[in-house]
Design an enzyme around this catalytic site. Structure first.
Site, mmCIF file in Angstrom:
data_model
loop_
_atom_site.group_PDB
_atom_site.id
_atom_site.type_symbol
_atom_site.label_atom_id
_atom_site.label_comp_id
_atom_site.label_asym_id
_atom_site.label_seq_id
_atom_site.Cartn_x
_atom_site.Cartn_y
_atom_site.Cartn_z
ATOM 1 N N GLN A 104 44.822 30.781 88.705
ATOM 2 C CA GLN A 104 44.718 31.203 90.128
ATOM 3 C C GLN A 104 46.185 31.561 90.863
ATOM 4 O OE1 GLN A 104 43.477 27.231 90.940
ATOM 5 N NE2 GLN A 104 41.503 27.501 90.567
ATOM 6 N N VAL A 136 46.552 26.034 94.199
ATOM 7 C CA VAL A 136 46.311 26.514 92.893
ATOM 8 C C VAL A 136 46.472 25.438 91.857
ATOM 9 C CG1 VAL A 136 46.684 28.959 93.521
ATOM 10 C CG2 VAL A 136 48.796 27.493 92.940
ATOM 11 N N SER A 137 45.744 25.172 90.820
ATOM 12 C CA SER A 137 45.842 24.246 89.676
ATOM 13 C C SER A 137 45.982 24.849 88.583
ATOM 14 C CB SER A 137 44.724 23.007 89.933
ATOM 15 O OG SER A 137 43.333 23.856 89.876
ATOM 16 N N THR A 138 45.890 25.949 88.250
ATOM 17 C CA THR A 138 45.853 26.708 86.940
ATOM 18 C C THR A 138 46.579 27.841 87.176
ATOM 19 O OG1 THR A 138 43.960 28.048 87.153
ATOM 20 C CG2 THR A 138 43.562 25.610 86.392
#
Length: 210
Positions: free
Chosen positions: A14, A9-11
Site C-alpha cells: 500500500q 497503510v498496513s502493508t
C-alpha cells in the site's frame, strides 16, 4: 474550512501517495494529508493511532475528511461507526473516494438520517467482514503451506538418528525384529522399514532436519 485526507497503510504494497493521487483524481483538493504507517485497522482504533488521533483535535466544523474507503478508518464495526458519528456531531463531513459516499450530520430529516445511519452501519460491517475474510484466507494459506511441507516430508519418523543406528546394530547382531521393536519402543513395521532400506530411513530423517 479545510479538506483533510486520512491515509492508512498496513502493508508494503500500500502507498500513501497513491491514495492521495486517487483522491485528487476524484476531484478532491487536499489541504493536508494525515497518515499512519504499519498500523492495523482491526486491532488499533483510530484514536489510538499515532496520527489518527490527531484528527480528533484538528478537525473543525465545516471541515471535510476524505478517506479512500471506510476501512481506512478501521475494520472494526463498533470503532468505525462510533468514529463517523463522532465527527458528524462535530460538524465534519466524511467523504469516500471509492463510491463517492458522503456522511453528513447536518441533515435533520428523519428518513434521510435513517438511510444515512443504515449506510454507515452497512459499510462498517462490510469493512469488518472483509478483514475477517482476509484473516481466514491467511489461516487457510498457512494451513495449506503446512500440509504441503508435510506432504513433501512424508510422515515424521518415529525414531531419531541414534535409534536408527541402534536398530541396525542390533539387526547385525542377529536380534529379531520383534525384539528390537519391543526394546526400543517402536512398531515392528518401523523397525522393518529401517532394516529393509536404511538409506531411505536416513533420507526421511534428513527431511525433518534430524
Amino acid at each position: 474550512m479545510a479538506t483533510f485526507l486520512y491515509a492508512r497503510v498496513s502493508t508494503v504494497e500500500q502507498n500513501i501517495d497513491i491514495q492521495k493521487a486517487q483522491a485528487e483524481s476524484a476531484g478532491f483538493q487536499i489541504d493536508e494529508v494525515i497518515a499512519d504507517h504499519g498500523v492495523s485497522g482491526v486491532s488499533t482504533a483510530l484514536e489510538e493511532r499515532p496520527e489518527g488521533k490527531r484528527l480528533f483535535y484538528v478537525l473543525r466544523r465545516g471541515d471535510v475528511l476524505v478517506v479512500r474507503w471506510v476501512d481506512r478508518l478501521g475494520r472494526n464495526y463498533q470503532d468505525v461507526t462510533d468514529t463517523i458519528r463522532h465527527f458528524m456531531r462535530k460538524g465534519v463531513v466524511i467523504r469516500t473516494v471509492i463510491n463517492g459516499l458522503t456522511f453528513d450530520g447536518a441533515t435533520t430529516d428523519p428518513m434521510q438520517e435513517a438511510v444515512r445511519d443504515a449506510l454507515i452501519a452497512f459499510m462498517a460491517a462490510t469493512a469488518q467482514a472483509q478483514a475477517e475474510a482476509i484473516k481466514e484466507a491467511q489461516r487457510a494459506g498457512i494451513a495449506a503451506a503446512r500440509e504441503s511441507i508435510t506432504a513433501y516430508r512424508g510422515r515424521k519418523p518415529s525414531y531419531d538418528r541414534p535409534t536408527l543406528e541402534r536398530i541396525l546394530e542390533m539387526n547385525r547382531s542377529g536380534v529379531a525384529t520383534l525384539a528390537i521393536a519391543k526394546e526400543l519402543g517402536l512398531s515392528r513395521g518401523a523397525v522393518r522399514r529401517v532394516i529393509d532400506n536404511p538409506e531411505e530411513a536416513v533420507k526421511a530423517l534428513e527431511k525433518w532436519g534430524a
